[in-house]
Design a protein around this motif. Structure first.
Motif, short mmCIF file in Angstrom:
data_model
loop_
_atom_site.label_atom_id
_atom_site.label_comp_id
_atom_site.label_asym_id
_atom_site.label_seq_id
_atom_site.Cartn_x
_atom_site.Cartn_y
_atom_site.Cartn_z
N THR A 171 44.53 21.62 27.60
CA THR A 171 45.01 22.42 28.72
C THR A 171 44.00 22.28 29.84
OG1 THR A 171 46.20 24.03 27.35
CG2 THR A 171 45.52 24.77 29.53
N LEU A 172 44.49 21.99 31.02
CA LEU A 172 43.63 21.85 32.20
C LEU A 172 43.89 23.02 33.14
CD1 LEU A 172 44.37 18.07 32.78
CD2 LEU A 172 42.29 19.04 31.80
N VAL A 173 42.83 23.69 33.53
CA VAL A 173 42.94 24.81 34.46
C VAL A 173 42.14 24.43 35.70
CG1 VAL A 173 42.46 27.26 34.85
CG2 VAL A 173 43.20 26.48 32.58
N LEU A 174 42.79 24.48 36.85
CA LEU A 174 42.14 24.12 38.10
C LEU A 174 41.80 25.38 38.88
CD1 LEU A 174 41.34 21.60 39.82
CD2 LEU A 174 43.47 21.97 41.06
N PHE A 175 40.54 25.46 39.31
CA PHE A 175 40.07 26.56 40.12
C PHE A 175 39.76 26.04 41.52
CE2 PHE A 175 38.92 27.53 35.78
CZ PHE A 175 39.24 28.89 35.64
N ALA A 176 40.15 26.76 42.55
CA ALA A 176 39.81 26.42 43.92
C ALA A 176 39.32 27.69 44.60
CB ALA A 176 41.01 25.84 44.66
N ASP A 177 38.16 27.60 45.21
CA ASP A 177 37.55 28.75 45.89
C ASP A 177 37.49 29.98 44.98
OD1 ASP A 177 37.19 27.26 48.27
OD2 ASP A 177 39.27 27.65 48.82
N ASP A 198 31.71 29.38 40.53
CA ASP A 198 31.00 29.91 41.70
C ASP A 198 30.24 28.83 42.45
OD1 ASP A 198 31.93 32.44 41.10
OD2 ASP A 198 30.06 33.11 40.16
N ALA A 199 29.71 27.85 41.71
CA ALA A 199 28.85 26.83 42.31
C ALA A 199 29.62 25.73 43.03
CB ALA A 199 27.96 26.22 41.24
N HIS A 200 30.89 25.54 42.68
CA HIS A 200 31.65 24.42 43.23
C HIS A 200 32.98 24.92 43.81
CE1 HIS A 200 28.72 21.85 41.33
NE2 HIS A 200 28.93 22.48 40.20
N ASP A 201 33.42 24.30 44.89
CA ASP A 201 34.66 24.72 45.54
C ASP A 201 35.88 24.50 44.65
OD1 ASP A 201 33.24 25.42 47.81
OD2 ASP A 201 33.61 23.52 48.82
N VAL A 202 35.89 23.35 43.96
CA VAL A 202 37.03 23.01 43.10
C VAL A 202 36.48 22.61 41.73
CG1 VAL A 202 39.00 21.47 42.76
CG2 VAL A 202 38.40 22.25 45.07
N VAL A 203 37.00 23.27 40.69
CA VAL A 203 36.58 22.98 39.31
C VAL A 203 37.81 22.76 38.46
CG1 VAL A 203 35.39 23.87 37.26
CG2 VAL A 203 34.48 24.38 39.55
N LEU A 204 37.82 21.64 37.75
CA LEU A 204 38.87 21.34 36.78
C LEU A 204 38.30 21.65 35.40
CD1 LEU A 204 41.70 20.14 36.21
CD2 LEU A 204 40.56 17.93 35.94
N ALA A 205 38.81 22.68 34.75
CA ALA A 205 38.34 23.04 33.42
C ALA A 205 39.25 22.38 32.39
CB ALA A 205 38.35 24.56 33.23
N ASP A 206 38.65 21.58 31.52
CA ASP A 206 39.38 20.85 30.48
C ASP A 206 39.13 21.56 29.16
OD1 ASP A 206 40.47 19.03 28.70
OD2 ASP A 206 38.94 17.49 29.03
N PHE A 207 40.13 22.32 28.70
CA PHE A 207 40.05 22.99 27.40
C PHE A 207 40.51 21.97 26.36
CE2 PHE A 207 40.21 26.44 30.39
CZ PHE A 207 39.46 27.44 29.81
N TYR A 208 39.61 21.62 25.44
CA TYR A 208 39.86 20.52 24.51
C TYR A 208 39.34 20.88 23.12
CZ TYR A 208 34.92 19.41 24.27
OH TYR A 208 33.58 19.49 24.02
N ALA A 209 39.64 20.01 22.15
CA ALA A 209 39.08 20.10 20.80
C ALA A 209 38.73 18.68 20.34
CB ALA A 209 40.08 20.72 19.83
N ASP A 210 37.63 18.55 19.62
CA ASP A 210 37.19 17.23 19.15
C ASP A 210 38.23 16.54 18.26
OD1 ASP A 210 34.77 17.32 20.54
OD2 ASP A 210 33.71 18.23 18.86
N TRP A 211 39.00 17.31 17.50
CA TRP A 211 39.97 16.76 16.56
C TRP A 211 41.30 16.39 17.22
CZ3 TRP A 211 43.95 20.00 17.21
CH2 TRP A 211 43.66 21.33 17.56
N CYS A 212 41.43 16.66 18.50
CA CYS A 212 42.71 16.53 19.22
C CYS A 212 42.86 15.12 19.80
CB CYS A 212 42.74 17.60 20.32
SG CYS A 212 43.97 17.35 21.60
N GLY A 213 43.82 14.35 19.28
CA GLY A 213 44.07 13.00 19.76
C GLY A 213 44.42 12.94 21.24
N PRO A 214 45.37 13.77 21.72
CA PRO A 214 45.68 13.75 23.15
C PRO A 214 44.46 14.10 24.02
CG PRO A 214 47.44 14.80 21.95
CD PRO A 214 46.33 14.57 20.95
#
Length: 119
Positions: A88-94, A31-47
């Protein structure tokens, strides 16, 4: 306010990733930003660790906000977005989900996708 950067901070996107805990926090970021890149990650994940400097660069150098979501802590949130693997990267716009990318992405490709939505 003594500096221009202080007055711009309220409307500017953060230049570091925001660590998000829960659906409400992610919704607030979207809601606060026009474009948000959400990075779904895990600490144990090498990639995920390989992707870290890339998403930090995206946060610092583009008009997109970057939200980091630890899937081990936020399993329901990851499930809500259909995250089956990390990163997994999820991009939100507007306020809408517009892209989903699974796996490590080359910085140029990720930057190009983000810049398409940030104009």
């Amino acid at each position: 306010m003594t500096t221009d950067t202080a007055s711009e901070a309220s409307s500017a996107t953060p230049d570091e990733p925001i660590h998000v805990d829960g659906q409400a926090a992610l919704d607030d970021a979207v809601d606060a930003h026009d474009v948000v890149l959400a990075d779904f990650y895990a600490d144990w994940c090498g990639p995920c660790q390989m992707l870290e400097p890339i998403v930090e660069a995206i946060a610092a150098e583009t008009d997109a906000a970057v939200a980091k979501v630890d899937v081990d802590v936020n399993q329901q949130l990851a499930s809500a977005y259909g995250v089956r693997g990390v990163p997994t990267l999820v991009l939100f716009a507007d306020g809408e989900q517009v892209e989903e990318l699974v796996g490590v992405q080359p910085e140029e490709q990720l930057r190009s996708i983000v810049e398409h939505y940030t104009g």
